[in-house]
Design a protein around this motif. Structure first.
Motif, PDB file in Angstrom:
ATOM      1  N   MET A  49       0.850  -1.175   0.000  1.00 13.52           N
ATOM      2  CA  MET A  49       0.000   0.000   0.000  1.00 13.52           C
ATOM      3  C   MET A  49       0.895   1.236   0.000  1.00 13.52           C
ATOM      4  SD  MET A  49      -3.136  -1.227   0.091  1.00 13.52           S
ATOM      5  CE  MET A  49      -4.068   0.228   0.452  1.00 13.52           C
ATOM      6  N   SER A  50       0.335   2.311  -0.554  1.00 12.03           N
ATOM      7  CA  SER A  50       1.069   3.569  -0.568  1.00 12.03           C
ATOM      8  C   SER A  50       0.089   4.729  -0.560  1.00 12.03           C
ATOM      9  CB  SER A  50       1.979   3.642  -1.793  1.00 12.03           C
ATOM     10  OG  SER A  50       1.217   3.552  -2.974  1.00 12.03           O
ATOM     11  N   GLN A  51       0.641   5.897  -0.384  1.00 12.94           N
ATOM     12  CA  GLN A  51      -0.174   7.100  -0.354  1.00 12.94           C
ATOM     13  C   GLN A  51       0.399   8.092  -1.356  1.00 12.94           C
ATOM     14  OE1 GLN A  51      -0.321   7.954   3.941  1.00 12.94           O
ATOM     15  NE2 GLN A  51      -2.222   6.789   3.998  1.00 12.94           N
ATOM     16  N   TYR A  52      -0.413   9.060  -1.733  1.00  8.18           N
ATOM     17  CA  TYR A  52      -0.043   9.984  -2.795  1.00  8.18           C
ATOM     18  C   TYR A  52      -0.075  11.420  -2.299  1.00  8.18           C
ATOM     19  CZ  TYR A  52      -0.825   5.952  -5.766  1.00  8.18           C
ATOM     20  OH  TYR A  52      -0.749   4.712  -6.331  1.00  8.18           O
ATOM     21  N   TYR A  53       0.941  12.169  -2.673  1.00  6.92           N
ATOM     22  CA  TYR A  53       1.017  13.606  -2.403  1.00  6.92           C
ATOM     23  C   TYR A  53       0.939  14.282  -3.764  1.00  6.92           C
ATOM     24  CZ  TYR A  53       2.183  12.369   2.315  1.00  6.92           C
ATOM     25  OH  TYR A  53       2.125  11.854   3.587  1.00  6.92           O
ATOM     26  N   ASP A  54      -0.207  14.925  -4.011  1.00  3.14           N
ATOM     27  CA  ASP A  54      -0.513  15.449  -5.340  1.00  3.14           C
ATOM     28  C   ASP A  54      -0.564  16.968  -5.368  1.00  3.14           C
ATOM     29  OD1 ASP A  54      -0.803  12.828  -6.281  1.00  3.14           O
ATOM     30  OD2 ASP A  54      -2.952  12.802  -5.862  1.00  3.14           O
ATOM     31  N   LEU A  55      -0.061  17.511  -6.448  1.00  3.85           N
ATOM     32  CA  LEU A  55      -0.153  18.938  -6.751  1.00  3.85           C
ATOM     33  C   LEU A  55      -0.887  19.025  -8.076  1.00  3.85           C
ATOM     34  CD1 LEU A  55       0.695  21.853  -6.002  1.00  3.85           C
ATOM     35  CD2 LEU A  55       2.705  21.486  -7.431  1.00  3.85           C
ATOM     36  N   GLY A  56      -2.140  19.449  -8.004  1.00  2.00           N
ATOM     37  CA  GLY A  56      -2.963  19.423  -9.213  1.00  2.00           C
ATOM     38  C   GLY A  56      -3.125  17.987  -9.679  1.00  2.00           C
ATOM     39  N   ASP A  57      -2.806  17.731 -10.932  1.00  2.00           N
ATOM     40  CA  ASP A  57      -2.940  16.371 -11.463  1.00  2.00           C
ATOM     41  C   ASP A  57      -1.615  15.608 -11.455  1.00  2.00           C
ATOM     42  OD1 ASP A  57      -1.667  17.770 -13.459  1.00  2.00           O
ATOM     43  OD2 ASP A  57      -2.999  17.111 -15.067  1.00  2.00           O
ATOM     44  N   SER A 117       1.370  24.034   6.451  1.00  2.00           N
ATOM     45  CA  SER A 117       2.308  23.556   5.434  1.00  2.00           C
ATOM     46  C   SER A 117       1.752  23.612   4.021  1.00  2.00           C
ATOM     47  CB  SER A 117       2.712  22.112   5.732  1.00  2.00           C
ATOM     48  OG  SER A 117       1.582  21.259   5.588  1.00  2.00           O
ATOM     49  N   GLY A 118       0.450  23.650   3.896  1.00  2.00           N
ATOM     50  CA  GLY A 118      -0.146  23.560   2.568  1.00  2.00           C
ATOM     51  C   GLY A 118      -0.384  22.128   2.133  1.00  2.00           C
ATOM     52  N   VAL A 119       0.040  21.164   2.955  1.00  2.00           N
ATOM     53  CA  VAL A 119      -0.220  19.750   2.665  1.00  2.00           C
ATOM     54  C   VAL A 119      -1.541  19.403   3.330  1.00  2.00           C
ATOM     55  CG1 VAL A 119       0.580  17.372   2.931  1.00  2.00           C
ATOM     56  CG2 VAL A 119       2.240  19.212   2.530  1.00  2.00           C
ATOM     57  N   GLY A 120      -2.510  19.053   2.516  1.00  2.00           N
ATOM     58  CA  GLY A 120      -3.840  18.762   3.039  1.00  2.00           C
ATOM     59  C   GLY A 120      -3.893  17.434   3.761  1.00  2.00           C
ATOM     60  N   ASP A 148      -6.087   7.869   0.844  1.00  2.00           N
ATOM     61  CA  ASP A 148      -4.685   7.695   0.465  1.00  2.00           C
ATOM     62  C   ASP A 148      -4.150   8.787  -0.446  1.00  2.00           C
ATOM     63  OD1 ASP A 148      -4.302   5.428   2.028  1.00  2.00           O
ATOM     64  OD2 ASP A 148      -4.997   4.091   0.451  1.00  2.00           O
ATOM     65  N   GLU A 149      -4.762   9.972  -0.400  1.00  2.00           N
ATOM     66  CA  GLU A 149      -4.279  11.105  -1.185  1.00  2.00           C
ATOM     67  C   GLU A 149      -4.261  12.371  -0.329  1.00  2.00           C
ATOM     68  OE1 GLU A 149      -6.092   9.777  -5.524  1.00  2.00           O
ATOM     69  OE2 GLU A 149      -6.685  11.680  -4.641  1.00  2.00           O
ATOM     70  N   ALA A 150      -3.178  13.123  -0.458  1.00  2.00           N
ATOM     71  CA  ALA A 150      -3.084  14.436   0.180  1.00  2.00           C
ATOM     72  C   ALA A 150      -2.825  15.451  -0.924  1.00  2.00           C
ATOM     73  CB  ALA A 150      -1.955  14.477   1.202  1.00  2.00           C
ATOM     74  N   ARG A 151      -3.635  16.473  -0.961  1.00  2.00           N
ATOM     75  CA  ARG A 151      -3.485  17.548  -1.940  1.00  2.00           C
ATOM     76  C   ARG A 151      -2.579  18.625  -1.364  1.00  2.00           C
ATOM     77  NH1 ARG A 151      -4.925  15.997  -6.804  1.00  2.00           N
ATOM     78  NH2 ARG A 151      -6.727  14.643  -6.705  1.00  2.00           N
ATOM     79  N   ILE A 152      -1.734  19.183  -2.216  1.00  2.00           N
ATOM     80  CA  ILE A 152      -0.808  20.226  -1.788  1.00  2.00           C
ATOM     81  C   ILE A 152      -1.234  21.555  -2.401  1.00  2.00           C
ATOM     82  CG2 ILE A 152       1.583  21.036  -1.893  1.00  2.00           C
ATOM     83  CD1 ILE A 152       2.421  18.067  -1.936  1.00  2.00           C
ATOM     84  N   ASP A 153      -1.409  22.548  -1.538  1.00  2.00           N
ATOM     85  CA  ASP A 153      -1.699  23.915  -1.977  1.00  2.00           C
ATOM     86  C   ASP A 153      -0.349  24.555  -2.305  1.00  2.00           C
ATOM     87  OD1 ASP A 153      -1.675  26.817  -1.620  1.00  2.00           O
ATOM     88  OD2 ASP A 153      -3.743  26.602  -0.956  1.00  2.00           O
ATOM     89  N   PRO A 154      -0.101  24.897  -3.569  1.00  2.00           N
ATOM     90  CA  PRO A 154       1.236  25.370  -3.944  1.00  2.00           C
ATOM     91  C   PRO A 154       1.650  26.679  -3.277  1.00  2.00           C
ATOM     92  CG  PRO A 154      -0.288  25.601  -5.779  1.00  2.00           C
ATOM     93  CD  PRO A 154      -1.014  24.850  -4.708  1.00  2.00           C
ATOM     94  N   ALA A 157       7.697  20.290  -6.844  1.00  2.00           N
ATOM     95  CA  ALA A 157       6.528  21.170  -6.961  1.00  2.00           C
ATOM     96  C   ALA A 157       6.867  22.472  -7.682  1.00  2.00           C
ATOM     97  CB  ALA A 157       5.974  21.487  -5.574  1.00  2.00           C
ATOM     98  N   GLY A 158       8.150  22.695  -7.956  1.00  2.00           N
ATOM     99  CA  GLY A 158       8.553  23.918  -8.641  1.00  2.00           C
ATOM    100  C   GLY A 158       8.667  25.125  -7.727  1.00  2.00           C
TER     101      GLY A 158
END
Length: 118
Positions: free
Chosen positions: A1-9, A38-41, A46-52, A92-93
């Protein structure tokens, strides 16, 4: 199992559940220390959205905090986490001033980045 740290798509990081749990606990500690979000939701399905924008502010503050400290134990305790955040920031740039990332931290960040699964 794993989790995802996403910025947009885009997925910036896809760690195992155990690594992700530890990262999120440390993230909460550093949010409290810096008194900044932090901006990490939250991790949801299993997904965390990141506010850039918020993430960029947090990353710059964390790098400045680390750079200012010369306390050996504090740097030892926080160095791995800071390198992990900087690796995510690079993906994330997030632009950082070069003086905020000393050579040893930059090298540690490259090492962490190479070992991070996307």
């Amino acid at each position: 199992m794993s989790q995802y740290y996403d910025l947009g798509d885009r997925t910036l990081w896809n760690p195992s559940n155990g690594v992700s749990r530890l990262f999120l606990r440390q993230l909460a500690d550093f949010e409290a220390e810096l008194e900044l979000p932090s901006g990490v939701g939250p991790m949801v399905n299993d997904e965390a959205r990141i506010d850039p924008v918020a993430f960029g502010v947090f990353v710059r503050a964390l790098a400045a905090w680390y750079q200012r400290s010369r306390h050996g134990v504090l740097r030892a305790l926080s160095g791995g986490f800071v390198a992990t955040i900087l690796a995510l920031a690079e993906r994330a740039g997030v632009a950082l001033d070069e003086e905020l990332v000393e050579p040893q931290l930059a090298e540690n960040t490259r090492d962490v980045s190479r070992s991070m699964a996307r």
